[in-house]
Design a protein around this motif. Sequence first.
Motif, PDB file in Angstrom:
ATOM      1  N   THR A  65       0.831  -1.197   0.000  1.00  0.00           N
ATOM      2  CA  THR A  65       0.000   0.000   0.000  1.00  0.00           C
ATOM      3  C   THR A  65       0.869   1.252   0.000  1.00  0.00           C
ATOM      4  OG1 THR A  65      -0.130   0.006   2.415  1.00  0.00           O
ATOM      5  CG2 THR A  65      -1.961  -1.056   1.221  1.00  0.00           C
ATOM      6  N   MET A  66       0.286   2.329  -0.487  1.00  0.00           N
ATOM      7  CA  MET A  66       0.925   3.640  -0.453  1.00  0.00           C
ATOM      8  C   MET A  66      -0.063   4.597   0.200  1.00  0.00           C
ATOM      9  SD  MET A  66       2.470   5.776  -3.636  1.00  0.00           S
ATOM     10  CE  MET A  66       2.055   7.490  -3.847  1.00  0.00           C
ATOM     11  N   THR A  67       0.380   5.226   1.272  1.00  0.00           N
ATOM     12  CA  THR A  67      -0.444   6.200   1.981  1.00  0.00           C
ATOM     13  C   THR A  67       0.143   7.574   1.731  1.00  0.00           C
ATOM     14  OG1 THR A  67      -0.948   4.561   3.674  1.00  0.00           O
ATOM     15  CG2 THR A  67      -1.353   6.860   4.241  1.00  0.00           C
ATOM     16  N   VAL A  68      -0.688   8.479   1.248  1.00  0.00           N
ATOM     17  CA  VAL A  68      -0.250   9.831   0.936  1.00  0.00           C
ATOM     18  C   VAL A  68      -0.818  10.771   1.991  1.00  0.00           C
ATOM     19  CG1 VAL A  68      -0.240  11.681  -0.785  1.00  0.00           C
ATOM     20  CG2 VAL A  68      -0.227   9.279  -1.519  1.00  0.00           C
ATOM     21  N   SER A  69       0.083  11.547   2.606  1.00  0.00           N
ATOM     22  CA  SER A  69      -0.308  12.531   3.607  1.00  0.00           C
ATOM     23  C   SER A  69       0.113  13.916   3.145  1.00  0.00           C
ATOM     24  CB  SER A  69       0.358  12.240   4.955  1.00  0.00           C
ATOM     25  OG  SER A  69       0.008  10.959   5.411  1.00  0.00           O
ATOM     26  N   LYS A  70      -0.755  14.878   3.387  1.00  0.00           N
ATOM     27  CA  LYS A  70      -0.453  16.271   3.075  1.00  0.00           C
ATOM     28  C   LYS A  70      -0.740  17.078   4.327  1.00  0.00           C
ATOM     29  CE  LYS A  70      -1.322  19.910  -0.267  1.00  0.00           C
ATOM     30  NZ  LYS A  70      -2.187  20.378  -1.342  1.00  0.00           N
ATOM     31  N   GLN A  71       0.228  17.896   4.712  1.00  0.00           N
ATOM     32  CA  GLN A  71       0.128  18.694   5.930  1.00  0.00           C
ATOM     33  C   GLN A  71      -0.159  17.805   7.138  1.00  0.00           C
ATOM     34  OE1 GLN A  71      -2.806  21.631   4.841  1.00  0.00           O
ATOM     35  NE2 GLN A  71      -1.242  22.955   3.950  1.00  0.00           N
ATOM     36  N   GLY A  72       0.421  16.613   7.139  1.00  0.00           N
ATOM     37  CA  GLY A  72       0.291  15.707   8.266  1.00  0.00           C
ATOM     38  C   GLY A  72      -1.011  14.921   8.318  1.00  0.00           C
ATOM     39  N   ARG A  73      -1.872  15.086   7.318  1.00  0.00           N
ATOM     40  CA  ARG A  73      -3.157  14.373   7.308  1.00  0.00           C
ATOM     41  C   ARG A  73      -3.200  13.399   6.138  1.00  0.00           C
ATOM     42  NH1 ARG A  73      -7.879  18.681   8.010  1.00  0.00           N
ATOM     43  NH2 ARG A  73      -9.018  16.734   7.769  1.00  0.00           N
ATOM     44  N   VAL A  74      -3.659  12.173   6.409  1.00  0.00           N
ATOM     45  CA  VAL A  74      -3.783  11.169   5.347  1.00  0.00           C
ATOM     46  C   VAL A  74      -4.885  11.609   4.388  1.00  0.00           C
ATOM     47  CG1 VAL A  74      -4.407   8.780   4.822  1.00  0.00           C
ATOM     48  CG2 VAL A  74      -2.941   9.285   6.797  1.00  0.00           C
ATOM     49  N   ILE A  75      -4.525  11.655   3.092  1.00  0.00           N
ATOM     50  CA  ILE A  75      -5.524  12.037   2.093  1.00  0.00           C
ATOM     51  C   ILE A  75      -5.841  10.901   1.123  1.00  0.00           C
ATOM     52  CG2 ILE A  75      -5.143  14.530   2.253  1.00  0.00           C
ATOM     53  CD1 ILE A  75      -3.317  14.334  -0.225  1.00  0.00           C
ATOM     54  N   TYR A  76      -4.929   9.941   0.991  1.00  0.00           N
ATOM     55  CA  TYR A  76      -5.173   8.795   0.108  1.00  0.00           C
ATOM     56  C   TYR A  76      -4.444   7.569   0.636  1.00  0.00           C
ATOM     57  CZ  TYR A  76      -6.476  12.368  -3.291  1.00  0.00           C
ATOM     58  OH  TYR A  76      -7.065  13.441  -3.919  1.00  0.00           O
ATOM     59  N   THR A  77      -5.032   6.416   0.381  1.00  0.00           N
ATOM     60  CA  THR A  77      -4.360   5.124   0.566  1.00  0.00           C
ATOM     61  C   THR A  77      -4.689   4.290  -0.667  1.00  0.00           C
ATOM     62  OG1 THR A  77      -4.521   5.242   2.978  1.00  0.00           O
ATOM     63  CG2 THR A  77      -4.102   3.077   2.018  1.00  0.00           C
ATOM     64  N   TRP A  78      -3.651   3.826  -1.336  1.00  0.00           N
ATOM     65  CA  TRP A  78      -3.815   3.088  -2.589  1.00  0.00           C
ATOM     66  C   TRP A  78      -3.072   1.761  -2.542  1.00  0.00           C
ATOM     67  CZ3 TRP A  78      -1.692   8.178  -4.684  1.00  0.00           C
ATOM     68  CH2 TRP A  78      -2.728   9.102  -4.888  1.00  0.00           C
ATOM     69  N   ARG A  79      -3.570   0.792  -3.283  1.00  0.00           N
ATOM     70  CA  ARG A  79      -2.842  -0.464  -3.476  1.00  0.00           C
ATOM     71  C   ARG A  79      -1.735  -0.221  -4.495  1.00  0.00           C
ATOM     72  NH1 ARG A  79      -6.090  -4.937  -5.526  1.00  0.00           N
ATOM     73  NH2 ARG A  79      -7.031  -3.311  -6.774  1.00  0.00           N
ATOM     74  N   VAL A  80      -0.600  -0.866  -4.286  1.00  0.00           N
ATOM     75  CA  VAL A  80       0.541  -0.747  -5.195  1.00  0.00           C
ATOM     76  C   VAL A  80       1.111  -2.125  -5.475  1.00  0.00           C
ATOM     77  CG1 VAL A  80       1.168   1.566  -4.381  1.00  0.00           C
ATOM     78  CG2 VAL A  80       2.252  -0.435  -3.337  1.00  0.00           C
ATOM     79  N   SER A  81       2.010  -2.174  -6.411  1.00  0.00           N
ATOM     80  CA  SER A  81       2.846  -3.353  -6.642  1.00  0.00           C
ATOM     81  C   SER A  81       4.294  -2.910  -6.576  1.00  0.00           C
ATOM     82  CB  SER A  81       2.569  -3.992  -8.008  1.00  0.00           C
ATOM     83  OG  SER A  81       1.317  -4.613  -8.019  1.00  0.00           O
ATOM     84  N   THR A  82       5.071  -3.626  -5.779  1.00  0.00           N
ATOM     85  CA  THR A  82       6.509  -3.384  -5.715  1.00  0.00           C
ATOM     86  C   THR A  82       7.211  -4.612  -6.295  1.00  0.00           C
ATOM     87  OG1 THR A  82       6.618  -4.211  -3.439  1.00  0.00           O
ATOM     88  CG2 THR A  82       6.276  -1.832  -3.725  1.00  0.00           C
ATOM     89  N   ALA A  83       8.481  -4.755  -6.026  1.00  0.00           N
ATOM     90  CA  ALA A  83       9.296  -5.786  -6.673  1.00  0.00           C
ATOM     91  C   ALA A  83       8.806  -7.208  -6.412  1.00  0.00           C
ATOM     92  CB  ALA A  83      10.741  -5.659  -6.213  1.00  0.00           C
ATOM     93  N   ARG A  84       8.722  -7.955  -7.505  1.00  0.00           N
ATOM     94  CA  ARG A  84       8.396  -9.381  -7.387  1.00  0.00           C
ATOM     95  C   ARG A  84       9.679 -10.148  -7.080  1.00  0.00           C
ATOM     96  NH1 ARG A  84       7.666  -8.967 -13.522  1.00  0.00           N
ATOM     97  NH2 ARG A  84       9.456 -10.078 -14.373  1.00  0.00           N
ATOM     98  N   LYS A  85       9.527 -11.442  -6.865  1.00  0.00           N
ATOM     99  CA  LYS A  85      10.670 -12.300  -6.527  1.00  0.00           C
ATOM    100  C   LYS A  85      11.763 -12.153  -7.590  1.00  0.00           C
ATOM    101  CE  LYS A  85      11.829 -16.972  -5.167  1.00  0.00           C
ATOM    102  NZ  LYS A  85      11.359 -18.326  -4.920  1.00  0.00           N
ATOM    103  N   GLY A  86      12.979 -12.012  -7.123  1.00  0.00           N
ATOM    104  CA  GLY A  86      14.124 -11.863  -8.021  1.00  0.00           C
ATOM    105  C   GLY A  86      14.484 -10.413  -8.299  1.00  0.00           C
ATOM    106  N   TYR A  87      13.659  -9.480  -7.831  1.00  0.00           N
ATOM    107  CA  TYR A  87      13.909  -8.047  -8.011  1.00  0.00           C
ATOM    108  C   TYR A  87      13.870  -7.379  -6.640  1.00  0.00           C
ATOM    109  CZ  TYR A  87      13.326  -9.007 -12.935  1.00  0.00           C
ATOM    110  OH  TYR A  87      13.469  -9.521 -14.196  1.00  0.00           O
ATOM    111  N   TRP A  88      14.130  -6.077  -6.613  1.00  0.00           N
ATOM    112  CA  TRP A  88      14.258  -5.376  -5.341  1.00  0.00           C
ATOM    113  C   TRP A  88      13.694  -3.972  -5.463  1.00  0.00           C
ATOM    114  CZ3 TRP A  88      17.654  -1.280  -3.813  1.00  0.00           C
ATOM    115  CH2 TRP A  88      17.764  -1.098  -2.423  1.00  0.00           C
TER     116      TRP A  88
END
Length: 143
Positions: free
Chosen positions: A37-60
């Motif tokens: 997940t990626m949580t975006v905060s502006k001025q210290g307040r959470v404004i968005y939370t989104w699903r993400v994809s990061t590195a799969r096996k074999g990557y970093w």
Amino acid sequence: MRILVLATITFVTMLLGATGQGWAAGLVARIDISNQTMTVSKQGRVIYTWRVSTARKGYWTPRGTYRPTRLHRMWYSRKYDMSPMPYSVFFRGGYAIHGTGYVKQLGRPASHGCVRLATGNAALFYSLVKQVGRKNTRIVLVN
């Protein structure tokens, strides 16, 4: 005493920026690699939370705290067959937060190391970074 006060004011101004708004006024994108997940905060307040994809096996995906280094409305990966990377916010070398068409993969590791998110969300994040500025944006990647 006057020199100490001036030095303190200078130090605080450097920490907070010329506007005096500092971290609280900035934008923070916190990528939780364990939860994809990626949580975006502006001025210290959470404004968005989104699903993400990061590195799969074999990557970093790098961990740590970064500032955006460059932004591209559209970038094509020379390393991976000119794959499109819409709304790219680069934060470390060739690593970026960017949009993807592979939305079914969001929420689980699937990338070569970049942080992928839905293209509409990437566009929103990109515009927020442009709005607040790279110097006032932090990208934090944690396990």
